[in-house]
Design an enzyme around this catalytic site. Structure first.
Site, PDB file in Angstrom:
ATOM      1  N   ALA A  18       3.798   8.102 -34.259  1.00  0.00           N
ATOM      2  CA  ALA A  18       3.785   9.440 -34.136  1.00  0.00           C
ATOM      3  C   ALA A  18       3.078   9.855 -32.698  1.00  0.00           C
ATOM      4  CB  ALA A  18       3.420  10.301 -35.127  1.00  0.00           C
ATOM      5  N   ARG A 111       8.151  -3.337 -37.855  1.00  0.00           N
ATOM      6  CA  ARG A 111       7.222  -2.169 -37.431  1.00  0.00           C
ATOM      7  C   ARG A 111       6.191  -2.417 -36.473  1.00  0.00           C
ATOM      8  NH1 ARG A 111       5.221   2.405 -40.310  1.00  0.00           N
ATOM      9  NH2 ARG A 111       6.728   1.639 -41.966  1.00  0.00           N
ATOM     10  N   TYR A 218      16.107  -7.052 -46.576  1.00  0.00           N
ATOM     11  CA  TYR A 218      17.047  -7.148 -45.167  1.00  0.00           C
ATOM     12  C   TYR A 218      16.430  -7.974 -44.164  1.00  0.00           C
ATOM     13  CZ  TYR A 218      13.530  -3.267 -43.953  1.00  0.00           C
ATOM     14  OH  TYR A 218      12.326  -2.607 -43.586  1.00  0.00           O
TER      15      TYR A 218
END
Length: 419
Positions: A18, A111, A218
């Site tokens: 963010a 990430r 995944y």
């Protein structure tokens, strides 16, 4: 005399997704941006994350989508299965009509890779990045915000973005609350894909739904790694233990699941687990010249895979609300910050609250047993492939609280069903 360490147009507190996204968005608008991070170095821990089209559209806006596609994977389907029987319950095709409808692809990415892409974009744009800075409070004094650090220094800015995460200190300025325990914990792991890795599911995001547990798998990094996440209700976490020695609790949680699920547990790093928290939604994120963003404003459980996605949406909407108000053709109008923050807050609070609440309900539906499980499975199987009414409210272009349309993109859908 106040020890002013630095003066800037915008100070961002927190160097996670963010914070970096917010810094980049406002730098693109023309702000002089300084970002301070408490850690001694920038980096992101964890494993994979899913970037739905509402987030990959933001990366596309900033010219970063191709970088994400170079290192990420575009899965072909999102598949839900019953963890007890292995039965497929429903699937969503993620290419073709799906990508065309939402204006961007569904991408899974490590990430740390997404964090690095945003960090490098901030560096290239000229954001000032500073480590080892702990901001303890922010106060508004007239037309300035001042951020006071543990070391005694003060950063002065026209506006401050508080991006200090789930356990945000600065949120205390606008809300007297704390993280809410979900009673669930996650173990994560990434392992190399080898010739012995079952090939059947390596093109999809697979979710196994079990009683008080689920498991997600995944591929990552162009198919070189397999990402596995196991989430289950933890008696020790309910007792207040964030970490737990041994794997007996983990193994017991999946004892009734199909062999494919139990075999996948071998992929997990069991030395650390991730207790799952969120917070109750709040309506106000703004105090004078400071606004919350990302998990500081709206931490959410991961069942909709929207934590990072909503942080990127925040940044894009803030970019829109400050362009033409704070950042004008004639220069910067710092007096417009408080109005711009209020507009941002109004645009985003209801949407993110809906995502937070829906994530909680969605998680509850994943973990049911008995009659509720039978009914859940029937509902999932009745959905049919590519039934967009369940996705439009979250992924659709032009929904309230989403970024403004990017020039050149197709117009928003006129009517979007509300799931």
């Amino acid at each position: 005399m106040t020890n002013i360490k630095a003066s800037t147009d915008v100070l961002v507190v927190g160097g996670g997704m963010a914070g970096l996204a917010g810094a980049l968005a406002l730098k693109e608008n023309g702000a002089d941006v300084t970002l301070v991070e408490v850690a001694p170095a920038f980096g992101e821990v964890g494993a994979g994350l899913q970037m739905a089209p509402n987030a990959s559209r933001v990366l596309k806006r900033w010219g970063l989508l191709e970088k994400a596609l170079e290192i990420g994977v575009q899965p072909k389907h999102l598949v839900f299965r019953d963890a007890v029987t292995g039965e497929e319950l429903t699937r969503q095709t993620l290419g073709g009509e799906f990508e065309e409808r939402y204006g961007a692809p569904y991408v899974v990415i490590h990430r740390s890779d997404l964090h690095r892409i945003l960090l490098e974009a901030c560096q290239a744009a000229g954001v000032t990045l500073v480590n080892d800075v702990l901001v303890q409070k922010v106060e508004t004094d007239g037309g300035k915000a001042r951020a006071y650090t543990a070391a005694g220094a003060v950063y002065e800015a026209d506006a401050v973005l508080a991006a200090d995460g789930l356990k945000s200190t600065l949120r205390g300025t606008v809300a007297n609350d704390g993280p809410v325990s979900s009673a669930y914990v996650a173990y994560r792991g990434t392992v190399p894909i080898t010739s012995e890795t079952p090939a059947a599911d390596l093109e999809d995001v697979i979710v196994y739904l079990g009683p008080n547990c689920h498991l997600v798998q995944y591929p990552l990094r162009k198919g070189e790694l397999l990402n596995t996440v196991a989430v289950f209700k933890s008696a020790s976490f309910e007792r207040g233990e964030e970490q737990y020695g041994g794997v007996d609790e983990l193994e017991a949680a999946y004892a009734g699941c199909v062999p494919a699920v139990q075999e996948a547990l071998k992929n997990l790093a069991t030395g650390i687990r991730w207790p799952m928290y969120d917070r109750d939604p709040i309506e106000n994120w703004v105090a004078g010249r400071m606004a919350l963003i990302g998990d500081a404003a709206h931490p959410m459980l991961q069942y909709l895979a929207q934590g990072a996605c909503q942080a990127l949406e925040d940044a894009a909407v803030l970019q829109d609300t400050t362009r033409g108000s704070v950042f004008t053709a004639d220069g910067i109008d710092a007096s417009a910050w408080e109005t711009a923050f209020r507009d941002f807050n109004e645009a985003r609070a209801a949407r993110t609250a809906r995502v937070q609440r829906t994530a909680r309900i969605w998680g509850e539906s994943w973990h049911v047993d008995g009659v509720a499980r039978v009914l859940r499975n029937m509902l999932f199987k009745s959905r049919g492939d590519n039934n967009f009414q369940y996705n439009d409210w979250l992924y659709g272009r032009g929904e309230p609280g989403t970024p403004a349309e990017v020039p050149g993109q197709a117009p928003a859908h006129a009517v979007l069903a509300k799931a």
